[in-house]
Design a protein around this motif. Structure first.
Motif, PDB file in Angstrom:
ATOM      1  N   LYS A 141      36.022 -81.176  98.134  1.00  0.00           N
ATOM      2  CA  LYS A 141      35.984 -79.738  98.376  1.00  0.00           C
ATOM      3  C   LYS A 141      36.274 -78.969  97.096  1.00  0.00           C
ATOM      4  O   LYS A 141      35.638 -77.955  96.809  1.00  0.00           O
ATOM      5  CB  LYS A 141      36.995 -79.367  99.465  1.00  0.00           C
ATOM      6  N   GLN A 142      37.256 -79.432  96.327  1.00  0.00           N
ATOM      7  CA  GLN A 142      37.588 -78.782  95.062  1.00  0.00           C
ATOM      8  C   GLN A 142      36.428 -78.874  94.083  1.00  0.00           C
ATOM      9  O   GLN A 142      36.135 -77.909  93.365  1.00  0.00           O
ATOM     10  CB  GLN A 142      38.851 -79.403  94.466  1.00  0.00           C
ATOM     11  N   ASN A 189      33.840 -76.353  95.147  1.00  0.00           N
ATOM     12  CA  ASN A 189      34.255 -75.000  94.776  1.00  0.00           C
ATOM     13  C   ASN A 189      34.146 -74.765  93.273  1.00  0.00           C
ATOM     14  O   ASN A 189      33.793 -73.670  92.830  1.00  0.00           O
ATOM     15  CB  ASN A 189      35.694 -74.749  95.243  1.00  0.00           C
ATOM     16  N   THR A 232      31.911 -71.815  91.553  1.00  0.00           N
ATOM     17  CA  THR A 232      32.453 -70.861  90.582  1.00  0.00           C
ATOM     18  C   THR A 232      31.816 -71.055  89.216  1.00  0.00           C
ATOM     19  O   THR A 232      31.606 -70.076  88.485  1.00  0.00           O
ATOM     20  CB  THR A 232      33.985 -71.013  90.466  1.00  0.00           C
ATOM     21  N   PHE A 255      36.018 -64.985  95.130  1.00  0.00           N
ATOM     22  CA  PHE A 255      35.925 -66.358  95.645  1.00  0.00           C
ATOM     23  C   PHE A 255      37.039 -67.229  95.081  1.00  0.00           C
ATOM     24  O   PHE A 255      37.704 -67.981  95.809  1.00  0.00           O
ATOM     25  CB  PHE A 255      34.553 -66.946  95.287  1.00  0.00           C
ATOM     26  N   VAL A 256      37.269 -67.128  93.780  1.00  0.00           N
ATOM     27  CA  VAL A 256      38.287 -67.945  93.115  1.00  0.00           C
ATOM     28  C   VAL A 256      39.681 -67.643  93.642  1.00  0.00           C
ATOM     29  O   VAL A 256      40.532 -68.538  93.748  1.00  0.00           O
ATOM     30  CB  VAL A 256      38.234 -67.726  91.588  1.00  0.00           C
ATOM     31  N   LYS A 272      40.721 -67.163  96.504  1.00  0.00           N
ATOM     32  CA  LYS A 272      41.045 -67.788  97.781  1.00  0.00           C
ATOM     33  C   LYS A 272      40.573 -69.235  97.902  1.00  0.00           C
ATOM     34  O   LYS A 272      40.940 -69.935  98.844  1.00  0.00           O
ATOM     35  CB  LYS A 272      40.431 -66.959  98.922  1.00  0.00           C
ATOM     36  N   ALA A 273      39.745 -69.701  96.972  1.00  0.00           N
ATOM     37  CA  ALA A 273      39.148 -71.032  97.083  1.00  0.00           C
ATOM     38  C   ALA A 273      40.155 -72.138  96.788  1.00  0.00           C
ATOM     39  O   ALA A 273      41.124 -71.942  96.043  1.00  0.00           O
ATOM     40  CB  ALA A 273      37.958 -71.141  96.129  1.00  0.00           C
ATOM     41  N   ASP A 274      39.915 -73.298  97.369  1.00  0.00           N
ATOM     42  CA  ASP A 274      40.716 -74.492  97.088  1.00  0.00           C
ATOM     43  C   ASP A 274      40.203 -75.098  95.787  1.00  0.00           C
ATOM     44  O   ASP A 274      39.147 -75.725  95.749  1.00  0.00           O
ATOM     45  CB  ASP A 274      40.568 -75.494  98.236  1.00  0.00           C
ATOM     46  N   LEU A 275      40.956 -74.878  94.714  1.00  0.00           N
ATOM     47  CA  LEU A 275      40.574 -75.340  93.384  1.00  0.00           C
ATOM     48  C   LEU A 275      41.689 -76.210  92.803  1.00  0.00           C
ATOM     49  O   LEU A 275      42.824 -76.164  93.284  1.00  0.00           O
ATOM     50  CB  LEU A 275      40.296 -74.147  92.462  1.00  0.00           C
TER      51      LEU A 275
END
Length: 308
Positions: free
Chosen positions: A67-68, A71, A75, A172-173, A175-178
């Motif tokens: 997932k990371q 994402n 990005t 997006f960044v 809240k995203a899982d990074l």
């Protein structure tokens, strides 16, 4: 610890304000000899590889989840493949200072997207800052010597699409899982974004220029883009997006044009008029209003309570 955090935030803002302001000049120099997508792709892949080498030396954990990785790919596309690669392409048609000035519309786009997509109320101080920013932009881009440049219309449209890409990417960044490590996070975005740009270069059948044929100015520009514009500034950018609000990070687009104008004038003989100077003052005033929004809002509430 709090003082160290404040110092880090100040240094990060310096990086995205000043270093990124200089990348317009560096890209303008490089794109005179190199095809735009090949240039941007080479820059980001090189920076990404160097980041991972440094991360290994520092014994950072570089493994991430699927997932990371997804994402990071998203990005990387929003910020680098489209958001930056197309701007490099547009620099063939517009001056470096002009490109930076148009990008100054980003804070308004960020705030509007936060309003329409997240339902966040637009504060009065933010509106004042953005309005001042647009007034400054109008004063700059309405000058005839800028408007009359051949191909500037197409360049302006494509840069505006880049602004939308960067603005949405900023939200997006947040809240995203990074990856939790900002350095590693930047590395994955650089690699994935760079690969996408190389694919675009091949699809558009760009004629690649071998390294042996690069001139010294292009080589020095690429070094600056990779090390400072890529590794240092983009890592600072990712750090700020997770530390402060997106609209505050977007204020970089008010300062970058001033840096770009000065460097473009000094190194490329791009014209700076009296109207440009006035516009610069208006733009910086807009930055002040956006950055002091919370303080002024709190003061207003204090005054309101005191009057009751």
């Amino acid at each position: 610890m709090k003082n160290n955090s404040k110092a880090l935030i100040i240094l990060a803002f310096f990086s995205i304000y000043v270093i990124w302001g200089s990348t317009y000049l560096l890209n303008k120099i490089a794109v005179t000899e190199l095809p735009p997508f090949m240039l941007a792709g080479f820059r980001f892949i090189t920076a990404g590889v160097l980041i991972f080498i440094i991360a290994k030396l520092l014994k950072y954990k570089i493994s991430i989840t699927k997932k990371q990785f997804l994402n990071c790919t998203i990005t990387g596309f929003l910020f680098l493949s489209f958001g930056n690669g197309v701007i490099v392409w547009a620099l063939r048609y517009v001056d470096s200072g002009f490109a930076a000035l148009e990008v100054s519309a980003q804070p308004l786009i960020v705030i509007l997207l936060m309003f329409f997509l997240e339902g966040k109320k637009i504060q009065s101080m933010s509106l004042i800052g953005v309005v001042l920013g647009f007034i400054g932009i109008y004063l700059l881009v309405s000058q005839q010597h800028i408007i009359n440049q051949e191909g500037s219309g197409l360049g302006m449209i494509m840069i505006f699409l880049c602004i939308l890409s960067w603005a949405y990417g900023s939200l997006f960044v947040a809240k995203a899982d990074l990856p939790s490590n900002f350095f590693v996070n930047t590395g994955y975005q650089m690699i994935t974004g760079g690969i996408t740009l190389i694919i675009a270069s091949l699809l558009f059948r760009e004629e690649w220029v071998p390294l042996s044929e690069w001139s010294n100015p292009v080589i020095f520009s690429m070094i600056g883009l990779v090390i400072f514009g890529g590794i240092v500034a983009f890592t600072a950018f990712n750090y700020l997006l997770r530390t402060v609000s997106p609209e505050k990070v977007a204020t970089t687009t008010y300062v970058n044009p001033i840096i770009a104008l000065i460097l473009g004038w000094y190194f490329l003989n791009e014209q700076i008029t009296q109207q440009s100077i006035i516009a610069a003052i208006v733009l910086l005033t807009g930055v002040y209003f956006i950055n002091t929004k919370k303080k002024l809002t709190m003061y207003s509430r204090f005054r309101s309570k005191k009057s009751k």
